[in-house]
Structure formats: C-alpha cells, structure tokens
Motif scaffolding. Structure first.
Motif, PDB file in Angstrom:
ATOM      1  N   ARG A 131     -23.842 -15.635   9.407  1.00 41.22           N
ATOM      2  CA  ARG A 131     -23.467 -15.485   7.997  1.00 41.22           C
ATOM      3  C   ARG A 131     -22.495 -14.323   7.831  1.00 41.22           C
ATOM      4  NH1 ARG A 131     -25.219 -13.409   2.944  1.00 41.22           N
ATOM      5  NH2 ARG A 131     -25.505 -15.034   1.376  1.00 41.22           N
TER       6      ARG A 131
ATOM      7  N   LYS B 256     -26.316 -12.979  11.445  1.00 44.43           N
ATOM      8  CA  LYS B 256     -25.077 -12.594  12.121  1.00 44.43           C
ATOM      9  C   LYS B 256     -24.001 -13.664  11.921  1.00 44.43           C
ATOM     10  CE  LYS B 256     -26.752  -8.809  13.851  1.00 44.43           C
ATOM     11  NZ  LYS B 256     -26.274  -7.473  13.459  1.00 44.43           N
TER      12      LYS B 256
ATOM     13  N   ARG C 157     -36.660  -1.786  13.743  1.00 42.71           N
ATOM     14  CA  ARG C 157     -36.884  -2.452  15.026  1.00 42.71           C
ATOM     15  C   ARG C 157     -37.767  -1.570  15.885  1.00 42.71           C
ATOM     16  NH1 ARG C 157     -30.935  -4.248  17.278  1.00 42.71           N
ATOM     17  NH2 ARG C 157     -30.323  -5.592  15.576  1.00 42.71           N
TER      18      ARG C 157
ATOM     19  N   ASP D  94     -25.243  -4.572   8.631  1.00 41.22           N
ATOM     20  CA  ASP D  94     -23.951  -4.829   9.291  1.00 41.22           C
ATOM     21  C   ASP D  94     -22.790  -4.454   8.379  1.00 41.22           C
ATOM     22  OD1 ASP D  94     -24.863  -7.841  11.131  1.00 41.22           O
ATOM     23  OD2 ASP D  94     -24.839  -5.723  11.704  1.00 41.22           O
TER      24      ASP D  94
ATOM     25  N   GLU E  67     -32.343 -13.144  13.975  1.00 39.07           N
ATOM     26  CA  GLU E  67     -31.232 -12.429  13.349  1.00 39.07           C
ATOM     27  C   GLU E  67     -29.906 -13.157  13.522  1.00 39.07           C
ATOM     28  OE1 GLU E  67     -31.638  -8.733  15.363  1.00 39.07           O
ATOM     29  OE2 GLU E  67     -33.128  -7.928  13.964  1.00 39.07           O
TER      30      GLU E  67
ATOM     31  N   SER F  65     -29.823  -6.011  21.922  1.00 31.97           N
ATOM     32  CA  SER F  65     -29.217  -7.176  21.291  1.00 31.97           C
ATOM     33  C   SER F  65     -29.925  -7.484  19.975  1.00 31.97           C
ATOM     34  CB  SER F  65     -29.350  -8.393  22.211  1.00 31.97           C
ATOM     35  OG  SER F  65     -30.696  -8.841  22.213  1.00 31.97           O
ATOM     36  N   THR F  66     -29.357  -8.428  19.268  1.00 29.02           N
ATOM     37  CA  THR F  66     -30.064  -9.013  18.136  1.00 29.02           C
ATOM     38  C   THR F  66     -31.191  -9.876  18.702  1.00 29.02           C
ATOM     39  OG1 THR F  66     -28.463 -10.820  18.259  1.00 29.02           O
ATOM     40  CG2 THR F  66     -28.074  -9.131  16.601  1.00 29.02           C
TER      41      THR F  66
ATOM     42  N   ASP G 251     -23.397 -11.438  17.206  1.00 30.53           N
ATOM     43  CA  ASP G 251     -23.410 -10.132  16.555  1.00 30.53           C
ATOM     44  C   ASP G 251     -22.170  -9.950  15.691  1.00 30.53           C
ATOM     45  OD1 ASP G 251     -25.246  -7.353  17.874  1.00 30.53           O
ATOM     46  OD2 ASP G 251     -24.317  -7.514  15.902  1.00 30.53           O
TER      47      ASP G 251
END
Lengths: 610, 217
Positions: A347, A345, B65, B40, A341, A336-337, A299
């Motif tokens: 990246r 993350k 999601r 993010d 994903e 969570s991811t 993450d």
C-alpha cells in the motif's frame, strides 16, 4: 526422451546468433540518464554450465523452438562466452590490474542504480546492483526480455562500499555478498523457487542459466520482460530528480506497451494509467503473497519486487508452510518486515507511486503524507480485499467463476469464514518468539491448508456433519498436536463459525449451479487436495534440496540434474487445472527415483517449516 | 544535554542550527516513530527533511516489534535520536513497555542529542499531561495509561501547535492556574533548544504561568 546423436542436430542448432545481442548494450542506457554505472567486463574462465532453462530460452528466441533439451558442446561454449564474465571494477582500476585486450568485451555493461534500505543514506546515491550487471535485452515474438547476471563482481553500489567507504576486490572474503560473487547453490535455489512460484501463478524473474566456478562460486543469469523495480523510480524521486524520473517513467511505459502488457486508451494520460496499473498490480500481489504464505520482504524502498509485481532476488524469499506472521529475517543490522506487514508495504508503495506521478506531472515534489488519502489508496484497499477473497476461495477449492459469483452473492459469509480462518492462522505457540537460523519466529498451532485439504472429505464421510473434536484434529499443526489446541469459547466459536459458513457456501454454490451439495463437496475435495497439497516445498526445504542436487553433482551429469529438477518441479505444481502434454510427461521419466524420493522426503519433513 | 523540542516538522531554521552541530562528519540519526501505523510515511518525511542538509546515516527503531539487545545498543550509539509526533499516550505506553524510556533518559543525560516534534517534544518534559489539553484539541488516551511521567529532561511544559487565538489563550491561561510549572506554548515552525549553555528560542513563543500570559522574546 532418449539421447540424440550429435550428427542429427540441424545446422541451426550448431550456432546461436541471438546470444550475441547480449553484449552489454541495453536501451535503458540511452533512455535514461544518471540511472546506472557502466563497467568494462572480461571473460571468466573455468566455468561450467550446471543448469539451463531450455523452455525459457525458446520463449526468448535464444534457441530454436525445436531444440532438444541437450546441452551440446556448442551451446555450452556459447553460454560461457556470453555469461561467464566479471566486471573490471574500481578496485581493479585503482590497483592497476592489467587485463589482456582479448579477454575484455567491447561494450560496457551496466549496474543500475536504485533505492535500497540497506544503504545508510536512504537516498539512493550509493545503492543499486551491488553484485549484478545487465547483459542486455532480446526481443522475440513481440516481447522484449531483460537479462541480468548475479555474481559478476563487486560494484560501487554495494552496501559494503557505502558503509565502509571503500571499493572491494571482487571475491574479498571479508564481506559477504558485498564481495560481488554469488554461489552455485544460490543459483539452483533461485531456479527451484522461481520455477515453483511461476508454475503456481506467482510472477517472478526466471533463471535462464547457472554457471558454476571453482570453490562453488556461481553466476546466475536471470530474465524477465521488464527488470525495472519500483526502487529504480524511487531513487530519482528521493533525490528530487524530475527529468531523470520522467525519462525512466517514459521508458518503462514504452516497454510495457511494446510488450503488449499494457494497452493505454487513446485519451488516457499514460502517467495516470501507470498509477492505476501499479495500484492493481500491488493490490493483487499483496493478496497473493498473503494467501499463499509468500514472504518476500516487501518494504518502503520498493527493492525486492519488480514494478510489474514479479518477485526478484530470492535471497530472502520464503514460501512458508504455515502462516508464520512473527517471522522476521535478520539482515544485520536491520530486521525485515513480516508477512502481515507486506500488505501495508505494498500500500505504501502505491502511495509513493502517487507521490511520484504527482511530481512528474506538476514538477513539484510534495510530502508523501499529502498522499495519505489518495484515491489510489482507496482503490488499493478495495482491490486488495477483493483479490484476497478470490485467492481464499480458490484455496478452498472453488473455481474462478464460482468464486466470483460467491463474492457477489455471499460476501458476508465469505468475510466471516475468512475471519475465522485468519484467527486459526495466527494462533501462536505458547513458546513465543524464538531465534531461528536466519531470524526470529514463533511456531503456529493450526494448519489451515491441512483443514482445507481434509475438510471436504471429512464432510463427505460424515454426511455433511463433523464433530468439533474432529474439526480440531484436521486443523491442528504438528506443534498444535504437541501442545494441544485451545478449548476456550473464542476458539470453539470460530470452529463452529468456520464450519457453519463453509457449509453455507457449499449450499449456495449447489443452488447456483443446480447441483447437489455432495457433488460440490466432491469437486472441492478434488481441487483442494491439489491446491493445499501437504507436499509443499518451503524455504527451509529448498536449501536442503539444493544441497542434495549439488552435492552429488560430480557424479550427476547435466542431463541428470536437469531431469531431477524437472521432476521435482512437477511435484510442486499445485494448479488443479494444469495438464501436462504427452511430450512433457515423456520427458519426466525419472532417471533416479531414489534421488527424487530423497528430495520428497525432505519436502515432507519440512512441509510446515519456514 | 542537547535537547531539541520542535512544535512541528517544518522548522527550517531550527533544522539548520541542529545540522550545524554535526558539520564535518556523517552522523547517524535514529528515528523512533510513535506507532507502527504510518511509520513509513513519517520516516520518509524525516529522511527527506534532513538528507537535504548533509549525508546522514538514517535508521529507524520500532517500539512495537520485538527489540533485540543489539538494536538498543545501536540506538544508543546514534548521534541523534528523533522522537516523532503522533499520539503521546500511545508513544509513552510503548516507551515504558519496552523500557526504552530509561535508555533514552540515560542517553540524553550523558550528552546525546535528543530531538522530537509535537509528542516527541512533550515526552522530554516532566509529564505528558499537556497532551490531554485542551479539551477541543487533545490526544486520546486509548491505551488507558495512568502514570503520565515522561522523561523529565526539562523543567517546563511544552504545548505544541499553539495558535495565538482567544480560545487557546483562555484554555492555557486556565490550565496554568492549576499547575506550578511554566508552560511554553509553541506554534508550528517554532522550537526550543536546551543545551548546557541554556535555553534558546526559535520563532514566536508564549509563556503561561499561574494565570498569566506573556510573550517570549
């Protein structure tokens, strides 16, 4: 190996002076400022060593390299003296708890600070090692190892303290891992997972020792050449602490160079080298995790991974049997991811490193969005794709050299093959996303590993031909067999495409190596059947196996448990190039085939699990 | 109501006033990104932007999601909900798909602090037609949504990232002739706040109404 009499132990084996270095002192304390919280520690009684990693201990120089794999009384005493400890925390101090001076260790041990998304403020002011401390570091044969222990008491850096604004008594039953304790079963799970992943080329921190205490509590002692996480850096980055960040960065680079992991060219700026290295590392691990179905909740805080790409903290790590891309771990209150994903993350972690290096070099912290087009990200994207191709071709059964050659000559075919493979991997059950024990998930209809394992043999038997119906049969997962695989043109098209491109790669390899296609298929069959073994331990399986290992422990001696774990781990080595030495094979003689069979049965029943 | 409409993220004066509303305690700010891609980064910037003012409990709420009920409950218990910038159509599409749009409206009408920049501000107006104008600087309606009704918490329209150039002036003047609502054209760094005490303007803002342009003082 038979039992050795105590009288035959050499003088060197009766004392273990190297353990004395693990006294809490660590170069990190001097090299950096504001990066840890110091704690006094005291001895913790009634502990029993239930696991010790002899091979790792030899590698670290803690025990002589000719030491037997026997837990002597002296060795156990040394381990308990070194590792059976508990911090004197803020709650102890505030409640005026008194401890005998003889129970207190001389030096302070550190709980390090790092960024964690579990903490509400998301700035690293309150987060870090919530229930762990670092025992110290040890150098041997050019490698310095960091050693830390989990379950040593509730520090002020736990999420519970940050959320509830109070210091907790170690062992307070009102909080889960905020109480500072860990369990023996967590330790054994960490052993099984870390050794399995390590044996299969996935870097992790390793477990050195597990100590059990009454009420199934435990301390897990871990070691790695460098236990610094990206979140250690991001902590200072978030707070805009330039000097602290620079100190930490210098410390990290020095360690990597000293350990021989990095060789920085003379005129190269070490910070730029750091960034390039991180880019490669994170592209590689992201590709490995995706290819091998490793879920480790990567993450944006950079917490669940080491900066060198090693997995750490196995609490939420899973090795899936199938590509469960809808699975999310429920960490109350956050989710969570998912496995898909993780690439993004990783990246983003590189992007954050780019921001960080720029900050260190310029002294000015720019917004993270300014690094969205950083050259590092382009490099990440390129390397990720290449690494993913390599991993995929390895899973197909090609050797490394062949895979590299195919990537140069048959790139498009590989991409087409991977596209179909990913299509199969992502096909979900009609039942949709449902709750599972620790989160949510959707069942999958296809088992790509089964396909890769069975396809070479099926083609050999079918003389290079395979009807689509048979292809579907070996592609189907257990859920797929129940529900039935789709029969529409898109699915069937991918089946044909996969088969066609697979055969094309076989032909290409045969041409390049001057061998016939049947020979290539036989080679693939041999390798793919090991790499894609149907007896793969999943996250669900490891929990049950740990219970099996520990539930009998009152009647299982240390040696018996060690032997069982070793045999179990041997079944989980899917490296087709790995060969055990005669001595190692001798050591693997089963002490109780029945117990091992029970473990294998669990693995088999949960091989398509989470 | 407590509505904070920003043109862009870099509005220190507006941020400062917003933070003064939470002086003395540790608020929970929930960030809703307009889309998962790049979330993010946006969340990181959001944290950096507000953490410098005070201790805040930050959370993120993903629309793309699966959303368990407890996450909605947690969202509505926030002291402030912040809608990010991005593609306004994509944002509205997912707010509708998840039904969160109704929860947000209820939240704002019952006194919750709702803030947002760019797309996040447009969503607080009656509809998101402004996101499709002008031709030379608009969001793409990739989702193909037809019903553009938004939260309707304010009665005016909001045009973010306004530049007081001839090109933009002509475009908005022309647009205002087709509408019966007041368009506030807000440059980066500026914002509008609507509370029970009325409207408050930050920075240089222009109004466009029925073909006329005027400066808001």
């Amino acid at each position: 190996m038979g039992a050795r009499s105590l009288r035959k132990l050499t003088q060197r084996e009766t004392t273990y002076p190297k353990f004395e270095k693990l006294d809490g002192s660590h170069p990190f304390q001097e090299a950096t400022f504001g990066s840890y919280v110091p704690y006094r520690v005291r001895t913790r009684t009634k502990g029993k060593v239930i696991y010790f990693n002899f091979e790792l201990a030899k590698k670290m120089g803690l025990i002589p390299k000719n030491h037997s794999s026997k837990l002597t009384a002296q060795l156990e005493k040394t381990l308990l003296e070194t590792f059976a400890i508990q911090i004197v925390n803020e709650h102890d101090l505030l409640s005026g708890k008194a401890f005998k001076e003889s129970d207190l260790k001389d030096k302070h041990y550190m709980a390090t600070r790092y960024l964690q998304l579990q903490h509400p403020s998301k700035t690293g002011l309150t987060s870090g090692d919530g229930r762990s401390i670092w025992n110290g570091s040890i150098s041997h044969r050019g490698t310095t190892w960091d050693v830390s222990s989990c379950g040593t008491g509730a520090t002020c850096l736990s999420p519970a303290t940050a959320i509830n604004q109070k210091f907790y008594r170690t062992g307070d039953p009102e909080v889960s891992y905020g109480c500072g304790f860990s369990t023996a079963s967590e330790g054994i799970t960490d052993v099984v997972l870390s050794e399995t992943l390590t044996a299969n080329g996935i870097s992790t921190e390793r477990v050195l020792c597990v100590i059990e205490f009454p009420n199934k509590m435990g301390i897990t002692v871990r070691a790695a050449p460098n236990l610094i996480r990206p979140s250690h850096f991001f902590n200072h980055l978030k707070q805009g602490q330039h000097l602290r960040l620079q100190e930490l960065l210098n410390y990290y680079i020095d360690r990597q160079v000293q350990n021989g992991d990095w060789s920085i060219p003379q005129r190269k700026n070490p910070y730029k080298f750091f960034l390039e290295s991180m880019t490669t590392t994170f592209a590689q691990i992201a590709a490995k995790f995706e290819a091998h179905y490793i879920f480790c909740w990567l993450d944006w805080d950079g917490d669940n991974i080491l900066a060198d790409g090693g997995i750490i903290d196995f609490g939420s790590v899973r090795q899936f049997g199938l590509f469960y891309h809808k699975y999310r771990f429920d960490d109350h209150p956050r989710w969570s991811t998912n496995i898909l994903e993780q690439r993004g993350k990783a990246r983003y972690t590189v992007q954050t490193f780019a921001q960080m290096i720029d900050f260190v070099m310029t002294g000015k912290k720019k917004a993270i969005s300014e690094f969205a087009n950083s050259p590092s990200l382009k490099q990440f994207d390129r390397k990720f794709e290449d690494f993913l191709k390599e991993e995929f071709l390895s899973n197909v059964g090609f050797e490394k050299a062949t895979a590299e050659s195919l990537i140069k000559t048959d790139r498009k075919s590989i991409e087409g093959l991977m596209k179909s493979a990913r299509y199969f991997e992502k096909l979900c059950s009609h039942e949709g996303v449902q709750e599972v024990a620790d989160g949510v998930n959707s069942l999958m209809l296809c088992n790509l590993r089964r396909l890769l394992r069975s396809l070479p043999r099926a083609l050999i038997l079918g003389q290079m031909e395979l009807p689509i119906a048979s292809f579907k049969e070996i592609l189907s997962s257990e859920q797929g067999s129940l529900e039935g695989l789709p029969n529409h043109s898109t699915f069937n098209g991918h089946c044909r495409q996969f088969l066609g491109l697979y055969l094309k790669l076989i032909r290409s390899t045969a041409k390049q190596s001057n061998k016939d296609e049947l020979t290539i298929l036989k080679q693939l069959n041999k390798r793919a059947s090991i790499i894609n073994s149907g007896m793969r331990l999943t996250g669900d399986g490891v929990c049950l196996i740990t219970e099996k290992i520990l539930s009998k422990h009152s009647s299982m001696t240390f040696d018996q448990r060690l032997s069982l774990i070793a045999q179990l781990l041997d079944t989980q080595n899917f490296n087709p190039d790995f060969k055990r030495s005669a001595e190692e094979l001798e050591q693997l003689k089963p002490f109780a085939q029945k117990k091992l069979d029970q473990c294998l049965k669990i693995i088999d029943s949960l091989k398509e699990g989470l | 109501m407590n509505l904070w409409l920003y043109s862009s993220e870099d509005s220190p004066e507006v941020d400062s006033d917003l933070m003064s509303e939470f002086a003395g305690y540790k608020p929970t700010f929930t960030f809703i990104p307009s889309q998962s891609y790049g979330a993010d980064e946006d969340y990181d910037d959001f944290i950096d932007r507000f953490s410098q003012h005070a201790y805040i409990n930050f959370k993120i709420f993903h629309l793309e999601r699966e959303i368990p009920h407890r996450d909605v409950k947690s969202l509505l218990n926030s002291d402030l909900i912040y809608l990010s910038g991005g593609n306004t159509f994509h944002f509205l599409f997912h707010l509708r798909k998840t039904n969160i749009i109704h929860d947000l409206k209820y939240y704002a009408l019952t006194g919750g602090f709702l803030a947002g920049h760019s797309a996040g501000a447009i969503l607080q107006t009656p509809d998101i037609r402004m996101a499709a104008h002008p031709e030379f600087d608009r969001d793409d309606n990739e989702c193909g949504i037809r019903k553009l009704t938004a939260l309707g918490l304010v009665e005016f329209e909001f045009f973010p990232h306004y530049r007081n150039s001839r090109k933009y002036s002509l475009a908005l003047t022309s647009l205002s002739k087709e509408r019966d609502t007041l368009i506030y054209a807000v440059p980066d760094g500026s914002g509008i706040v609507r509370t029970s005490r009325g409207l408050r303007f930050y920075g240089r803002i222009w109004g466009f109404y029925r073909g006329h342009k005027f400066r808001i003082y």
